[in-house]
Scaffold this motif. Structure first.
Motif, short mmCIF file in Angstrom:
data_model
loop_
_atom_site.label_atom_id
_atom_site.label_comp_id
_atom_site.label_asym_id
_atom_site.label_seq_id
_atom_site.Cartn_x
_atom_site.Cartn_y
_atom_site.Cartn_z
N MET A 1 0.84 -1.20 0.00
CA MET A 1 0.00 0.00 0.00
C MET A 1 0.87 1.24 0.00
N SER A 2 1.11 1.76 -1.17
CA SER A 2 1.91 2.98 -1.25
C SER A 2 1.15 4.07 -1.99
N ALA A 3 -0.06 3.78 -2.42
CA ALA A 3 -0.83 4.76 -3.18
C ALA A 3 -1.04 6.03 -2.37
N GLY A 4 -0.75 7.15 -2.99
CA GLY A 4 -1.04 8.41 -2.34
C GLY A 4 0.02 8.89 -1.38
N LEU A 5 1.08 8.11 -1.22
CA LEU A 5 2.13 8.54 -0.30
C LEU A 5 3.15 9.41 -1.02
N LYS A 6 3.56 10.49 -0.37
CA LYS A 6 4.61 11.32 -0.92
C LYS A 6 5.96 10.62 -0.76
N PRO A 7 6.95 11.02 -1.54
CA PRO A 7 8.28 10.42 -1.41
C PRO A 7 8.81 10.55 0.01
N CYS A 8 9.68 9.63 0.39
CA CYS A 8 10.28 9.65 1.72
C CYS A 8 11.02 10.98 1.92
N PRO A 9 10.74 11.70 3.03
CA PRO A 9 11.39 12.99 3.26
C PRO A 9 12.87 12.84 3.62
N PHE A 10 13.30 11.63 3.89
CA PHE A 10 14.69 11.43 4.33
C PHE A 10 15.58 10.99 3.18
N CYS A 11 15.09 10.10 2.32
CA CYS A 11 15.94 9.56 1.26
C CYS A 11 15.35 9.76 -0.13
N GLY A 12 14.09 10.21 -0.21
CA GLY A 12 13.49 10.45 -1.52
C GLY A 12 12.86 9.23 -2.16
N GLU A 13 12.85 8.11 -1.46
CA GLU A 13 12.24 6.89 -2.00
C GLU A 13 10.77 7.15 -2.37
N LYS A 14 10.37 6.69 -3.56
CA LYS A 14 9.01 6.98 -4.01
C LYS A 14 8.11 5.75 -4.05
N LEU A 17 7.51 2.17 -0.22
CA LEU A 17 6.92 2.66 1.02
C LEU A 17 5.68 1.83 1.30
N TRP A 18 5.46 1.51 2.54
CA TRP A 18 4.24 0.78 2.85
C TRP A 18 3.79 1.12 4.26
N THR A 19 2.53 0.81 4.51
CA THR A 19 2.00 1.01 5.86
C THR A 19 2.10 -0.29 6.61
N ASP A 20 2.40 -0.21 7.88
CA ASP A 20 2.59 -1.43 8.67
C ASP A 20 2.01 -1.21 10.06
N GLU A 21 1.49 -2.28 10.63
CA GLU A 21 1.02 -2.24 12.01
C GLU A 21 2.23 -2.58 12.88
N ILE A 22 2.91 -1.53 13.35
CA ILE A 22 4.20 -1.73 14.02
C ILE A 22 4.03 -2.28 15.42
N SER A 23 2.88 -2.05 16.02
CA SER A 23 2.51 -2.71 17.26
C SER A 23 1.00 -2.74 17.29
N PRO A 24 0.40 -3.51 18.18
CA PRO A 24 -1.06 -3.66 18.12
C PRO A 24 -1.80 -2.32 18.01
N LYS A 25 -2.54 -2.17 16.90
CA LYS A 25 -3.36 -0.99 16.66
C LYS A 25 -2.55 0.30 16.53
N VAL A 26 -1.28 0.19 16.24
CA VAL A 26 -0.46 1.36 15.97
C VAL A 26 0.14 1.19 14.58
N TRP A 27 -0.18 2.14 13.71
CA TRP A 27 0.24 2.05 12.32
C TRP A 27 1.27 3.12 12.01
N ALA A 28 2.11 2.82 11.03
CA ALA A 28 3.12 3.79 10.61
C ALA A 28 3.52 3.49 9.17
N ILE A 29 4.12 4.48 8.55
CA ILE A 29 4.67 4.30 7.21
C ILE A 29 6.12 3.85 7.34
N CYS A 30 6.51 2.88 6.53
CA CYS A 30 7.88 2.37 6.57
C CYS A 30 8.53 2.57 5.21
#
Ligand SMILES: [Zn+2]
Length: 79
Positions: A1-14, A17-30
């Protein structure tokens, strides 16, 4: 799931990128290139994606969108 995500602000990766449940019910972009993780969201991956797309100078506008959604009732994100 990378649709609609802007490029990574740190390295420019376009694409790696994906969304992940990094801990129960806590989501983040990786980022697979620089291993950046964040920002965390407890309202599902949609919120993490919105926050990820915030860039310096845009915080005020996004905050008003978040406030509107939260004030609309259940806090669900509605595109
Ligand atoms: Zn990156």
């Amino acid at each position: 799931m990378s649709a609609g995500l802007k490029p990574c602000p740190f390295c420019g990766e376009k694409t790696c990128l994906w969304t992940d449940e990094i801990s129960p019910k806590v989501w983040a972009i990786c980022c697979s290139t620089c291993k950046a993780i964040g920002p965390e969201s407890e309202f599902g991956w949609e919120w993490a994606a919105i926050k990820w797309n915030v860039r310096p100078g845009e915080h005020a506008a996004v905050q008003s969108v978040l406030d509107q959604a939260l004030n609309s009732g259940d806090g669900a994100y509605r595109p």
